[in-house]
Design a protein around this motif. Structure first.
Motif, short mmCIF file in Angstrom:
data_model
loop_
_atom_site.label_atom_id
_atom_site.label_comp_id
_atom_site.label_asym_id
_atom_site.label_seq_id
_atom_site.Cartn_x
_atom_site.Cartn_y
_atom_site.Cartn_z
N GLN A 45 0.65 -1.25 0.03
CA GLN A 45 0.02 -0.08 -0.18
C GLN A 45 0.89 1.22 0.20
O GLN A 45 0.32 2.58 -0.15
N VAL A 46 2.36 1.18 0.16
CA VAL A 46 3.02 2.30 0.15
C VAL A 46 3.95 2.07 -1.26
O VAL A 46 5.08 2.62 -1.02
N GLY A 47 3.36 1.36 -1.91
CA GLY A 47 4.28 0.96 -3.33
C GLY A 47 5.64 0.03 -2.92
O GLY A 47 6.33 -0.12 -4.09
N VAL A 48 5.59 -0.62 -1.86
CA VAL A 48 6.67 -1.62 -1.60
C VAL A 48 6.29 -3.15 -1.55
O VAL A 48 5.51 -3.49 -0.57
N SER A 49 6.58 -3.92 -2.44
CA SER A 49 6.23 -5.07 -2.75
C SER A 49 6.81 -6.14 -1.69
O SER A 49 7.75 -7.38 -2.19
N LEU A 50 6.83 -5.88 -0.46
CA LEU A 50 7.47 -7.05 0.56
C LEU A 50 6.33 -7.44 1.41
O LEU A 50 5.48 -6.79 1.81
N ARG A 51 6.69 -8.66 2.20
CA ARG A 51 5.63 -9.31 2.80
C ARG A 51 5.68 -8.61 4.40
O ARG A 51 6.39 -9.37 5.26
N LEU A 52 5.29 -7.43 4.69
CA LEU A 52 5.30 -6.71 5.59
C LEU A 52 4.07 -6.06 5.95
O LEU A 52 3.76 -5.44 5.26
N ILE A 53 3.66 -6.15 7.10
CA ILE A 53 2.43 -5.40 7.88
C ILE A 53 2.67 -4.73 9.15
O ILE A 53 3.30 -5.25 9.73
N VAL A 54 1.99 -3.69 9.25
CA VAL A 54 1.85 -3.21 10.51
C VAL A 54 0.42 -3.13 10.96
O VAL A 54 -0.32 -2.71 10.01
N VAL A 55 0.32 -2.99 12.23
CA VAL A 55 -1.08 -3.11 12.95
C VAL A 55 -1.03 -2.21 14.33
O VAL A 55 -0.33 -2.52 14.80
N ASP A 56 -2.24 -1.36 14.51
CA ASP A 56 -2.16 -0.75 15.65
C ASP A 56 -3.72 -0.31 15.84
O ASP A 56 -4.13 0.74 15.25
N ILE A 57 -4.40 -1.04 16.63
CA ILE A 57 -5.70 -0.94 16.94
C ILE A 57 -5.97 -0.06 18.28
O ILE A 57 -7.22 0.16 18.55
N SER A 58 -4.94 0.36 18.88
CA SER A 58 -4.94 1.08 20.02
C SER A 58 -5.80 2.43 20.13
O SER A 58 -6.36 2.98 21.09
N VAL A 59 -6.05 2.87 18.82
CA VAL A 59 -6.73 4.22 18.84
C VAL A 59 -8.15 3.73 18.77
O VAL A 59 -9.08 4.92 18.82
N ILE A 60 -8.64 2.59 18.74
CA ILE A 60 -9.96 2.03 19.06
C ILE A 60 -10.63 1.98 20.19
O ILE A 60 -9.74 1.52 21.03
N ASP A 61 -11.88 2.52 20.72
CA ASP A 61 -12.20 2.44 21.92
C ASP A 61 -12.30 0.87 22.26
O ASP A 61 -12.72 -0.09 21.70
#
Ligand code: ZN
Length: 180
Positions: free
Chosen positions: A51-67
């Motif tokens: 999604q930022v144009g880099v074709s590598l197997r990497l994801i970031v997740v941060d759900i702490s902003v959700i109630d």
């Protein structure tokens, strides 16, 4: 840290199968930091490298902003593999690469995931709730898929115009988009 432009539906990088990462180095750590910065600025809770144009197997997740999820730690997930799934859950999803589109998607409720962190340490961990949902959504990006690929043909028809507008770049978002 830098905010990276987000690639949207129609960009080729989103339909490619991303490559495994072989080692952790300074460049990878910078990419991880930039992805968190980009995701937070866009009010997203998950982001995959394609999604930022880099074709590598990497994801970031941060759900702490959700109630109710304030205590959840951010996750860096490299080369993920789902070992096991349990149950099923239907939830509404959106995607930073599909501005304005939200649809309900059914996925396994619980996943057992093998992955490496930013230091390349291997983990096997069970995720449920919103983390399981976001991880599965983001993992699709690594396989060149999007959540709209899971919709039935009627729903696909209903959002066809919106999808074409995104493809043309005829959209606005409150974050930086990659040029078409
Ligand atoms: Zn997405």
């Amino acid at each position: 840290m830098a905010i990276l432009p987000i690639y949207t539906y129609g960009h080729e990088v989103l339909s490619k199968v991303a490559k495994p990462i072989k080692q952790s180095d300074a460049a990878l750590k910078t990419l991880v930091e930039d992805m968190f910065e980009t995701m937070h600025q866009a009010s997203g809770i998950g982001l995959a490298a394609p999604q930022v144009g880099v074709s590598l197997r990497l994801i970031v997740v941060d759900i702490s902003v959700i109630d109710d999820y304030e205590d959840e730690s951010p996750l860096v997930i490299i080369n993920p593999m789902i070992l096991e799934t349990e149950g099923e859950r239907t939830m509404e999803e959106g995607c930073l690469s599909l501005p304005g589109i939200r649809e309900t998607v059914t996925r396994p409720a619980i996943i057992t995931l093998k992955y490496r962190d930013e230091n390349f340490k291997e983990h096997t961990e069970k995720f449920d709730g919103l983390n399981a949902r976001v991880i599965q959504h983001e993992m699709e990006h690594l396989n060149g898929e999007l959540f709209i690929d899971r919709l039935d043909s009627r729903t696909r028809r209903e959002i066809k115009q919106e999808l074409q507008a995104i493809k043309r770049g005829d959209i606005e978002a409150e974050y930086v988009l990659a040029e078409k």
